[in-house]
Design a protein around this motif. Sequence first.
Motif, PDB file in Angstrom:
ATOM      1  N   LEU A   1       0.753  -1.272   0.029  1.00 46.78           N
ATOM      2  CA  LEU A   1      -0.164   0.122   0.089  1.00 46.78           C
ATOM      3  C   LEU A   1       0.923   1.173  -0.032  1.00 46.78           C
ATOM      4  O   LEU A   1       1.743   1.207   0.836  1.00 46.78           O
ATOM      5  CB  LEU A   1      -0.796   0.250   1.110  1.00 46.78           C
ATOM      6  N   SER A   2       0.627   1.980  -0.904  1.00 48.55           N
ATOM      7  CA  SER A   2       1.283   3.355  -0.921  1.00 48.55           C
ATOM      8  C   SER A   2       0.717   4.280   0.449  1.00 48.55           C
ATOM      9  O   SER A   2      -0.172   3.913   1.049  1.00 48.55           O
ATOM     10  CB  SER A   2       0.641   4.314  -2.204  1.00 48.55           C
ATOM     11  N   ASP A   3       1.519   5.263   0.760  1.00 46.61           N
ATOM     12  CA  ASP A   3       1.054   6.099   1.992  1.00 46.61           C
ATOM     13  C   ASP A   3      -0.465   6.558   1.704  1.00 46.61           C
ATOM     14  O   ASP A   3      -1.177   6.676   2.596  1.00 46.61           O
ATOM     15  CB  ASP A   3       1.817   7.226   1.993  1.00 46.61           C
TER      16      ASP A   3
ATOM     17  N   GLU B   1       0.066  -4.375   5.381  1.00 48.89           N
ATOM     18  CA  GLU B   1       1.539  -3.975   5.254  1.00 48.89           C
ATOM     19  C   GLU B   1       1.738  -2.766   4.280  1.00 48.89           C
ATOM     20  O   GLU B   1       1.442  -3.050   2.964  1.00 48.89           O
ATOM     21  CB  GLU B   1       2.200  -5.069   5.023  1.00 48.89           C
ATOM     22  N   SER B   2       2.324  -1.793   4.586  1.00 43.29           N
ATOM     23  CA  SER B   2       2.670  -0.797   3.820  1.00 43.29           C
ATOM     24  C   SER B   2       3.748  -1.226   2.960  1.00 43.29           C
ATOM     25  O   SER B   2       4.476  -2.091   3.118  1.00 43.29           O
ATOM     26  CB  SER B   2       2.766   0.592   4.309  1.00 43.29           C
ATOM     27  N   ARG B   3       4.171  -0.338   1.815  1.00 46.02           N
ATOM     28  CA  ARG B   3       5.414  -0.522   1.059  1.00 46.02           C
ATOM     29  C   ARG B   3       6.538  -0.663   1.938  1.00 46.02           C
ATOM     30  O   ARG B   3       7.357  -1.271   1.808  1.00 46.02           O
ATOM     31  CB  ARG B   3       5.577   0.763   0.075  1.00 46.02           C
TER      32      ARG B   3
ATOM     33  N   GLU C   1       6.880  -1.552   4.972  1.00 39.21           N
ATOM     34  CA  GLU C   1       6.933  -2.801   5.745  1.00 39.21           C
ATOM     35  C   GLU C   1       6.976  -3.877   4.913  1.00 39.21           C
ATOM     36  O   GLU C   1       7.839  -4.722   5.288  1.00 39.21           O
ATOM     37  CB  GLU C   1       5.564  -2.746   6.648  1.00 39.21           C
TER      38      GLU C   1
ATOM     39  N   ALA D   1      -7.731  -0.292   8.826  1.00 35.42           N
ATOM     40  CA  ALA D   1      -6.420  -1.022   9.272  1.00 35.42           C
ATOM     41  C   ALA D   1      -6.350  -1.521  10.457  1.00 35.42           C
ATOM     42  O   ALA D   1      -5.510  -2.238  10.834  1.00 35.42           O
ATOM     43  CB  ALA D   1      -5.418   0.581   9.064  1.00 35.42           C
TER      44      ALA D   1
ATOM     45  N   THR E   1      -6.569   3.502   7.215  1.00 35.91           N
ATOM     46  CA  THR E   1      -6.628   4.005   8.554  1.00 35.91           C
ATOM     47  C   THR E   1      -7.771   4.870   8.936  1.00 35.91           C
ATOM     48  O   THR E   1      -8.187   4.804   9.944  1.00 35.91           O
ATOM     49  CB  THR E   1      -5.072   4.881   8.765  1.00 35.91           C
TER      50      THR E   1
ATOM     51  N   LYS F   1      -2.795   3.529   2.425  1.00 40.45           N
ATOM     52  CA  LYS F   1      -2.739   3.178   3.880  1.00 40.45           C
ATOM     53  C   LYS F   1      -3.490   4.087   4.856  1.00 40.45           C
ATOM     54  O   LYS F   1      -4.245   3.795   5.639  1.00 40.45           O
ATOM     55  CB  LYS F   1      -1.320   3.263   4.317  1.00 40.45           C
ATOM     56  N   ARG F   2      -3.322   5.517   4.139  1.00 42.03           N
ATOM     57  CA  ARG F   2      -4.124   6.623   5.098  1.00 42.03           C
ATOM     58  C   ARG F   2      -5.729   6.254   4.757  1.00 42.03           C
ATOM     59  O   ARG F   2      -6.529   6.454   5.825  1.00 42.03           O
ATOM     60  CB  ARG F   2      -3.650   8.084   4.428  1.00 42.03           C
TER      61      ARG F   2
END
Length: 110
Positions: free
Chosen positions: A82-84, A102-104, A106, A96, A91, A87-88
Amino acid sequence: MNIAIDVKQMGHQDHVLVGGEIDAYTAPKLREILFPLSEKKGVHIVVDLGNVSYMDSTGLGVFVGVYKNVRSNDGTLLLVGLSDRLKRLFTITGLADIMNIESRAEGGTL
């Protein structure tokens, strides 16, 4: 609006690579591919969103439905890459906190 979806069986896991945009026009195609996978008993699905440039609430709805199916079939769902921005989105909506993501930084892309 374009979406590319590639499914590969790797051992006991289904790896789904998604690219492009997930919105009201493309979400039905994603649902058409993910829902049958999510209905298998004990399924393990890894969805790589590293090449997704945009997702709206329709896309989130697809992942909520897939998550529910996977859970009810004693399986697992992992979202990776996931890009920021994505992910946001997960979240802010509280997803989330319940989904395995898992983000990029991680997990990276597959």
